[in-house]
Write an enzyme that holds these catalytic residues in place. Structure first.
Site, PDB file in Angstrom:
ATOM      1  CG  ASP A 110      -0.184   0.039   2.561  1.00  0.00           C
ATOM      2  OD1 ASP A 110      -0.441  -0.810   3.446  1.00  0.00           O
ATOM      3  OD2 ASP A 110       0.690   0.929   2.728  1.00  0.00           O
ATOM      4  CG  HIS A 125       7.401  -7.954  -0.499  1.00  0.00           C
ATOM      5  ND1 HIS A 125       6.880  -8.439   0.667  1.00  0.00           N
ATOM      6  CD2 HIS A 125       8.694  -8.407  -0.534  1.00  0.00           C
ATOM      7  CE1 HIS A 125       7.800  -9.162   1.310  1.00  0.00           C
ATOM      8  NE2 HIS A 125       8.896  -9.148   0.602  1.00  0.00           N
ATOM      9  CB  CYS A 133       3.502  -6.908 -19.536  1.00  0.00           C
ATOM     10  SG  CYS A 133       3.281  -8.451 -20.435  1.00  0.00           S
TER      11      CYS A 133
HETATM   12  C1  BV8 Z   1      12.605 -14.784  -3.083  1.00  0.00           C
HETATM   13  C2  BV8 Z   1       2.921 -10.461  -2.234  1.00  0.00           C
HETATM   14  C3  BV8 Z   1      14.460 -15.506  -4.430  1.00  0.00           C
HETATM   15  C4  BV8 Z   1       2.538  -9.047  -2.110  1.00  0.00           C
HETATM   16  C5  BV8 Z   1       4.307 -11.491  -0.589  1.00  0.00           C
HETATM   17  C6  BV8 Z   1      11.190 -21.923  -1.770  1.00  0.00           C
HETATM   18  C7  BV8 Z   1      11.406 -21.465  -3.049  1.00  0.00           C
HETATM   19  C8  BV8 Z   1      11.608 -20.123  -3.305  1.00  0.00           C
HETATM   20  C9  BV8 Z   1      11.616 -19.224  -2.301  1.00  0.00           C
HETATM   21  C10 BV8 Z   1      11.399 -19.708  -1.028  1.00  0.00           C
HETATM   22  C11 BV8 Z   1      11.200 -21.026  -0.732  1.00  0.00           C
HETATM   23  N1  BV8 Z   1      11.034 -21.158   0.607  1.00  0.00           N
HETATM   24  C12 BV8 Z   1      11.114 -19.948   1.187  1.00  0.00           C
HETATM   25  C13 BV8 Z   1      11.346 -19.069   0.205  1.00  0.00           C
HETATM   26  C14 BV8 Z   1      11.490 -17.674   0.353  1.00  0.00           C
HETATM   27  C15 BV8 Z   1      10.090 -17.056   0.242  1.00  0.00           C
HETATM   28  C16 BV8 Z   1       9.534 -17.018   1.642  1.00  0.00           C
HETATM   29  O1  BV8 Z   1      10.000 -16.232   2.445  1.00  0.00           O
HETATM   30  N2  BV8 Z   1       8.542 -17.872   1.972  1.00  0.00           N
HETATM   31  C17 BV8 Z   1       8.016 -17.880   3.326  1.00  0.00           C
HETATM   32  C18 BV8 Z   1       6.514 -18.088   3.311  1.00  0.00           C
HETATM   33  C19 BV8 Z   1       8.760 -18.936   4.120  1.00  0.00           C
HETATM   34  N3  BV8 Z   1      10.326 -15.715  -0.251  1.00  0.00           N
HETATM   35  C20 BV8 Z   1      10.187 -15.456  -1.548  1.00  0.00           C
HETATM   36  O2  BV8 Z   1       9.757 -16.239  -2.361  1.00  0.00           O
HETATM   37  C21 BV8 Z   1      10.629 -14.048  -1.940  1.00  0.00           C
HETATM   38  N4  BV8 Z   1      11.449 -14.127  -3.114  1.00  0.00           N
HETATM   39  O3  BV8 Z   1      13.035 -15.368  -2.120  1.00  0.00           O
HETATM   40  O4  BV8 Z   1      13.259 -14.718  -4.314  1.00  0.00           O
HETATM   41  C22 BV8 Z   1      14.086 -16.812  -5.079  1.00  0.00           C
HETATM   42  C23 BV8 Z   1      13.427 -16.801  -6.305  1.00  0.00           C
HETATM   43  C24 BV8 Z   1      13.119 -18.010  -6.923  1.00  0.00           C
HETATM   44  C25 BV8 Z   1      13.468 -19.219  -6.303  1.00  0.00           C
HETATM   45  C26 BV8 Z   1      14.109 -19.208  -5.060  1.00  0.00           C
HETATM   46  C27 BV8 Z   1      14.409 -17.998  -4.436  1.00  0.00           C
HETATM   47  C28 BV8 Z   1       9.406 -13.185  -2.238  1.00  0.00           C
HETATM   48  C29 BV8 Z   1       8.761 -12.766  -0.925  1.00  0.00           C
HETATM   49  C30 BV8 Z   1       7.580 -11.814  -1.201  1.00  0.00           C
HETATM   50  C31 BV8 Z   1       6.329 -12.608  -1.329  1.00  0.00           C
HETATM   51  N5  BV8 Z   1       5.186 -11.702  -1.502  1.00  0.00           N
HETATM   52  N6  BV8 Z   1       3.137 -10.958  -0.905  1.00  0.00           N
HETATM   53  C32 BV8 Z   1       1.199  -8.963  -1.468  1.00  0.00           C
HETATM   54  O5  BV8 Z   1       0.275  -9.691  -1.880  1.00  0.00           O
HETATM   55  O6  BV8 Z   1       1.076  -8.133  -0.556  1.00  0.00           O
HETATM   56  S1  BV8 Z   1       4.587 -11.952   0.994  1.00  0.00           S
HETATM   57  C33 BV8 Z   1       3.521 -11.213   2.089  1.00  0.00           C
HETATM   58  O7  BV8 Z   1       4.110 -11.460   3.378  1.00  0.00           O
HETATM   59  C34 BV8 Z   1       3.381  -9.718   1.993  1.00  0.00           C
HETATM   60  O8  BV8 Z   1       4.260  -9.103   1.086  1.00  0.00           O
HETATM   61  C35 BV8 Z   1       3.723  -9.274   3.412  1.00  0.00           C
HETATM   62  O9  BV8 Z   1       4.197  -8.001   3.433  1.00  0.00           O
HETATM   63  C36 BV8 Z   1       4.751 -10.274   3.771  1.00  0.00           C
HETATM   64  C37 BV8 Z   1       5.173 -10.337   5.204  1.00  0.00           C
HETATM   65  O10 BV8 Z   1       4.025 -10.507   6.007  1.00  0.00           O
HETATM   66  P1  BV8 Z   1       3.829  -9.458   7.200  1.00  0.00           P
HETATM   67  O11 BV8 Z   1       3.837  -8.083   6.629  1.00  0.00           O
HETATM   68  O12 BV8 Z   1       4.820  -9.741   8.276  1.00  0.00           O
HETATM   69  O13 BV8 Z   1       2.356  -9.765   7.659  1.00  0.00           O
HETATM   70  P2  BV8 Z   1       1.880 -10.940   8.634  1.00  0.00           P
HETATM   71  O14 BV8 Z   1       0.402 -11.070   8.496  1.00  0.00           O
HETATM   72  O15 BV8 Z   1       2.743 -12.149   8.457  1.00  0.00           O
HETATM   73  O16 BV8 Z   1       2.206 -10.357  10.106  1.00  0.00           O
HETATM   74  C38 BV8 Z   1       1.520  -9.198  10.554  1.00  0.00           C
HETATM   75  C39 BV8 Z   1       2.110  -8.821  11.902  1.00  0.00           C
HETATM   76  O17 BV8 Z   1       1.483  -7.620  12.341  1.00  0.00           O
HETATM   77  C40 BV8 Z   1       1.880  -9.854  12.993  1.00  0.00           C
HETATM   78  O18 BV8 Z   1       3.096 -10.091  13.688  1.00  0.00           O
HETATM   79  C41 BV8 Z   1       0.870  -9.174  13.944  1.00  0.00           C
HETATM   80  O19 BV8 Z   1       1.077  -9.537  15.291  1.00  0.00           O
HETATM   81  C42 BV8 Z   1       1.210  -7.733  13.723  1.00  0.00           C
HETATM   82  N7  BV8 Z   1       0.149  -6.770  14.038  1.00  0.00           N
HETATM   83  C43 BV8 Z   1      -1.196  -6.971  14.033  1.00  0.00           C
HETATM   84  N8  BV8 Z   1      -1.814  -5.804  14.388  1.00  0.00           N
HETATM   85  C44 BV8 Z   1      -0.824  -4.877  14.600  1.00  0.00           C
HETATM   86  C45 BV8 Z   1       0.425  -5.490  14.388  1.00  0.00           C
HETATM   87  N9  BV8 Z   1       1.599  -4.841  14.538  1.00  0.00           N
HETATM   88  C46 BV8 Z   1       1.549  -3.544  14.927  1.00  0.00           C
HETATM   89  N10 BV8 Z   1       0.391  -2.875  15.138  1.00  0.00           N
HETATM   90  C47 BV8 Z   1      -0.810  -3.510  14.985  1.00  0.00           C
HETATM   91  N11 BV8 Z   1      -1.962  -2.834  15.207  1.00  0.00           N
HETATM   92 ZN    ZN Z   2       3.904  -7.702 -22.546  1.00  0.00          ZN
END
Ligand code: BV8
Ligand code: ZN
Length: 264
Positions: A110, A125, A133
């Site tokens: 956002d 991200h 595209c």
């Molecule tokens: C990459 C899209 C290299 C955008 C998102 C196997 C193969 C390949 C890669 C991997 C693999 N295994 C692991 C990986 C790495 C993977 C990964 O990390 N997986 C995780 C699930 C284990 N990462 C990737 O793939 C990344 N790229 O590594 O490239 C590569 C390439 C090819 C092959 C190998 C390697 C890409 C990562 C980005 C993914 N895109 N979303 C969208 O739709 O928004 S991820 C998604 O999670 C969002 O982007 C989000 O921002 C992100 C993190 O989540 P959080 O923001 O932390 O949100 P969450 O809900 O988890 O937590 C919220 C928190 O807020 C909580 O703690 C809560 O308590 C707190 N909260 C609640 N209320 C409040 C508060 N805090 C303060 N105040 C409040 N009021």
């Molecule tokens: Zn195109």
């Protein structure tokens, strides 16, 4: 020494911030909760509680069901457009003015940090406000009609689908942004970690890297997370409440230190 542990932790955080030359702030979906936006993994309100992230935030999912993924993102785009920056976003914009060097490294797609007035924001991200595209990566501005269609528009150059310019799972983060974020992570004296569960990589690695390079870690989150164990200060509560408290305390400390200099 205050008898309220929270106040003591807040004072420790403010003292670390006041003496820091470079500060980085890693934010996640939690900082937008008080603007009415869902997090991803919160059991109660998470945006992924009833959808599979593999399907909605991955190339595989988009190719398999472009309409479902497109409509999910356009629903989130509409929610984010209606949302307003909350007191936490505004506090971070103030912090940028109060300290020498301050950069936000956000996982959020956002634009609430920018709309709150923050100027130095790195989007790891991508952004839901930009489109490209899926095939040739050409960027596009879309009309309201195109965004409200039930299928993503087609690229006139290569006929692949157009998608939000967002980083999905197993997609690489934008190199330039990642390099800058890693530099901030290595150079900061203090890293604030606000509103993130710390489970997504490479962002999840940043607090560890900062700590290894000598930074103090200050976590702001109502819950414990993967970061809590390494935090020097953990401020348990919503960022929209805690960040303004940090700003208020910091302003007092700055005023006192300026007054101290003037009378000495
Ligand atoms: C990459 C899209 C290299 C955008 C998102 C196997 C193969 C390949 C890669 C991997 C693999 N295994 C692991 C990986 C790495 C993977 C990964 O990390 N997986 C995780 C699930 C284990 N990462 C990737 O793939 C990344 N790229 O590594 O490239 C590569 C390439 C090819 C092959 C190998 C390697 C890409 C990562 C980005 C993914 N895109 N979303 C969208 O739709 O928004 S991820 C998604 O999670 C969002 O982007 C989000 O921002 C992100 C993190 O989540 P959080 O923001 O932390 O949100 P969450 O809900 O988890 O937590 C919220 C928190 O807020 C909580 O703690 C809560 O308590 C707190 N909260 C609640 N209320 C409040 C508060 N805090 C303060 N105040 C409040 N009021
Ligand atoms: Zn195109």
């Amino acid at each position: 020494m205050n008898h309220d542990p929270m106040q003591n932790e807040l004072a420790r955080a403010v003292s670390l911030i006041h003496s820091a030359e470079n500060i980085a702030c890693l934010t996640g979906a939690g900082v937008s909760v008080e603007s009415g936006l869902a997090t991803f993994r919160d059991t109660r309100t998470g945006a992924w509680t009833n959808v599979d992230p593999e399907k909605y935030a991955s190339q595989k999912g988009f190719v398999a069901s472009p309409g479902d993924v497109w409509r999910w993102y356009m629903k989130r785009y509409n929610e984010m457009s209606r949302a307003q920056p909350n007191a936490g976003h505004i506090a971070l914009a103030e912090l940028e003015i109060l300290v020498p060097n301050f950069t936000i490294v956000t996982q959020n797609v956002d634009d609430l940090h920018e709309r709150a007035g923050s100027r130095y924001v790195l989007h790891l991200h991508g952004s839901i406000c930009r489109y490209r595209c899926n095939g040739c990566r050409r960027t596009y501005d879309l009309s309201v009609e195109e965004r409200s269609a039930s299928l993503p528009p087609m690229c006139p150059r290569c006929f692949d689908f157009i998608r939000p310019d967002i980083v999905w799972f197993e997609e690489h983060l934008p190199t330039g942004i990642l390099d800058m974020a890693l530099r901030m992570t290595r150079e900061c004296n203090v890293m604030l970690v606000a509103g993130t569960s710390g489970v997504v990589y490479p962002a999840g690695e940043f607090p560890t890297t900062a700590k290894q390079n000598g930074a103090a870690i200050i976590e702001i989150n109502p819950e414990t997370t993967a970061v809590t164990g390494m935090a020097d200060v953990s401020l348990r509560g919503p960022s929209g409440v805690i960040l303004p408290q940090i700003i208020a305390q910091l302003k007092k400390v700055i005023t006192q230190s300026v007054a101290g200099v003037q009378t000495s």
